[in-house]
Design an enzyme around this catalytic site. Sequence first.
Site, PDB file in Angstrom:
ATOM      1  N   ASP A 104      44.652  40.714  38.085  1.00 44.13           N
ATOM      2  CA  ASP A 104      44.655  39.770  36.956  1.00 44.13           C
ATOM      3  C   ASP A 104      44.722  40.469  35.616  1.00 44.13           C
ATOM      4  OD1 ASP A 104      42.051  40.750  36.544  1.00 44.13           O
ATOM      5  OD2 ASP A 104      41.359  38.784  35.846  1.00 44.13           O
ATOM      6  N   GLU A 105      45.263  41.674  35.618  1.00 43.25           N
ATOM      7  CA  GLU A 105      45.190  42.489  34.421  1.00 43.25           C
ATOM      8  C   GLU A 105      46.420  43.375  34.333  1.00 43.25           C
ATOM      9  OE1 GLU A 105      41.686  44.874  34.865  1.00 43.25           O
ATOM     10  OE2 GLU A 105      42.222  46.177  33.193  1.00 43.25           O
TER      11      GLU A 105
HETATM   12  P1  TTP Z   1      37.801  40.678  36.433  1.00 49.65           P
HETATM   13  O1  TTP Z   1      38.965  40.530  35.504  1.00 49.65           O
HETATM   14  O2  TTP Z   1      36.937  41.871  36.260  1.00 49.65           O
HETATM   15  O3  TTP Z   1      36.837  39.414  36.314  1.00 49.65           O
HETATM   16  P2  TTP Z   1      37.178  37.883  36.047  1.00 49.65           P
HETATM   17  O4  TTP Z   1      38.637  37.664  35.852  1.00 49.65           O
HETATM   18  O5  TTP Z   1      36.522  37.072  37.105  1.00 49.65           O
HETATM   19  O6  TTP Z   1      36.405  37.587  34.708  1.00 49.65           O
HETATM   20  P3  TTP Z   1      36.778  38.067  33.201  1.00 49.65           P
HETATM   21  O7  TTP Z   1      36.960  36.815  32.419  1.00 49.65           O
HETATM   22  O8  TTP Z   1      35.600  38.865  32.752  1.00 49.65           O
HETATM   23  O9  TTP Z   1      38.020  38.886  33.293  1.00 49.65           O
HETATM   24  O10 TTP Z   1      38.305  40.673  37.925  1.00 49.65           O
HETATM   25  C1  TTP Z   1      39.374  39.859  38.350  1.00 49.65           C
HETATM   26  C2  TTP Z   1      39.107  39.285  39.715  1.00 49.65           C
HETATM   27  O11 TTP Z   1      38.899  40.327  40.659  1.00 49.65           O
HETATM   28  C3  TTP Z   1      37.861  38.429  39.766  1.00 49.65           C
HETATM   29  O12 TTP Z   1      38.117  37.072  39.417  1.00 49.65           O
HETATM   30  C4  TTP Z   1      37.427  38.564  41.195  1.00 49.65           C
HETATM   31  C5  TTP Z   1      37.910  39.944  41.608  1.00 49.65           C
HETATM   32  N1  TTP Z   1      36.760  40.872  41.603  1.00 49.65           N
HETATM   33  C6  TTP Z   1      36.070  41.090  42.785  1.00 49.65           C
HETATM   34  O13 TTP Z   1      36.427  40.561  43.845  1.00 49.65           O
HETATM   35  N2  TTP Z   1      34.977  41.913  42.767  1.00 49.65           N
HETATM   36  C7  TTP Z   1      34.534  42.519  41.609  1.00 49.65           C
HETATM   37  O14 TTP Z   1      33.528  43.247  41.624  1.00 49.65           O
HETATM   38  C8  TTP Z   1      35.272  42.289  40.390  1.00 49.65           C
HETATM   39  C9  TTP Z   1      34.828  42.920  39.102  1.00 49.65           C
HETATM   40  C10 TTP Z   1      36.361  41.451  40.440  1.00 49.65           C
HETATM   41 MG    MG Z   2      39.745  38.853  34.516  1.00 48.66          MG
END
Ligand code: TTP
Ligand code: MG
Length: 406
Positions: A104-105
Amino acid sequence: MARRIIHIDLDAFFVSVEQREKPELKGKPVVVGGNPKGRGVVASASYEARAFGLHAGMPLITASRLCPQAIFIEGSFPKYREASQKFMAVLADFSPFLEPMGLDEAYLDATGFESIHGSIRQMALKIKKRIKEELGLSASVGIAGSKVVAKVASELSKPDGLLEVAMGEEASFLAPLAIERLPGVGKKTGHKLNALGITTIGKLAITPLTALKSHFGASGEVLHRLASGIDNSGVEPPAPAKQVSRETTFAKDTRDRALLKATLRYLGERVGADLREEGKQARVVTLKLRYADFTTITRRQTLNQPFDSDQAIFDTGAKLLNKALAGEKRAFRLIGIGVSGLLEGGKQLDILDAQARRQEQLNRAIDRIRNKYGFTAIQTGRTLKLKDLFPETGEGYKLQTPSLSR
Ligand code: TTP
Ligand code: MG
């Protein structure tokens, strides 16, 4: 020309995909990760849930204690993978210089793109708009002269934010921020820096390099550079995968050898399906086992012939498992299997080897049926036992760690 880098990250990604399907979940504390009584951890928490202190990586038990009213969802990886692919496709429309980071990044190099969109800020707004309209998701964006500063900016702008750091302002933007905000500063380094009185990124930037080197060795230099916002690393297309693996934690620690074998077979089949989908073959099989006390061992074997069949993966994995189980009395918490030493597949197969050819044909036939009717449409003898243990989802068995552990 001064570089302009965009970092973009979807907000509460897994949770937002769930909320998109069930609008009644919007605005509520929602957690994706699994059964709150189970042994998993939070994968994603909505911002409403974060207000209660919930965050990714927190044991679900703790999460449900801190926020009993939270709605816990098991999650489904194929859905997130599909959303991720659409997300990356939108980004690729905006710049060919795209570096996906996880699901997602991503970083985009937008240097010189002002003339197309009016400004980089306008470009970022268009990206956000398309993601909202086409995917129903919200994203946060950072714009800066380097990857590290762009990432800090997008994180600071969350949720649904946009933050641009003007050229030349990198160091002063970072200076007041807590040291933990700097990418690359993990828990351990953070503690160490705080103990040295270096609590902000600005303090880190003015700490003499020699002092940092004496405490952190070679990475002291990296820390020092990043703290000043200097990061010359480019936006690189992703390197091809080096391994394919699957693992799962058991609902209860187990000594049941039949269950261990059946789970291994199932995970091995998923690895094999991925390997074949990517058109690759592998040379090495690795078995991973975690004991109840979290001690983890891995055992690997390199095969003489490159392989991509479920049979080769399972037979080798089972051999390694038998060896590891010999004389073993302890219970296991987790099992995993992976393949590495990947090569482009296809032609290496010895065409004189009739048995290997039969296996290949069989595997391709199985893959076709599974793609059409779901992974559990065909089951091999060894995985039948799983039927009694794990619910089916159509996509596959619902394991304790729902294939989030790709
Ligand atoms: P992130 O981008 O770190 O988290 P997020 O999108 O849920 O929240 P934010 O708004 O802070 O960006 O991670 C993306 C996805 O990856 C997250 O939705 C679920 C997965 N993930 C895991 O399965 N385990 C983990 O420890 C993390 C950090 C993320
Ligand atoms: Mg995220």
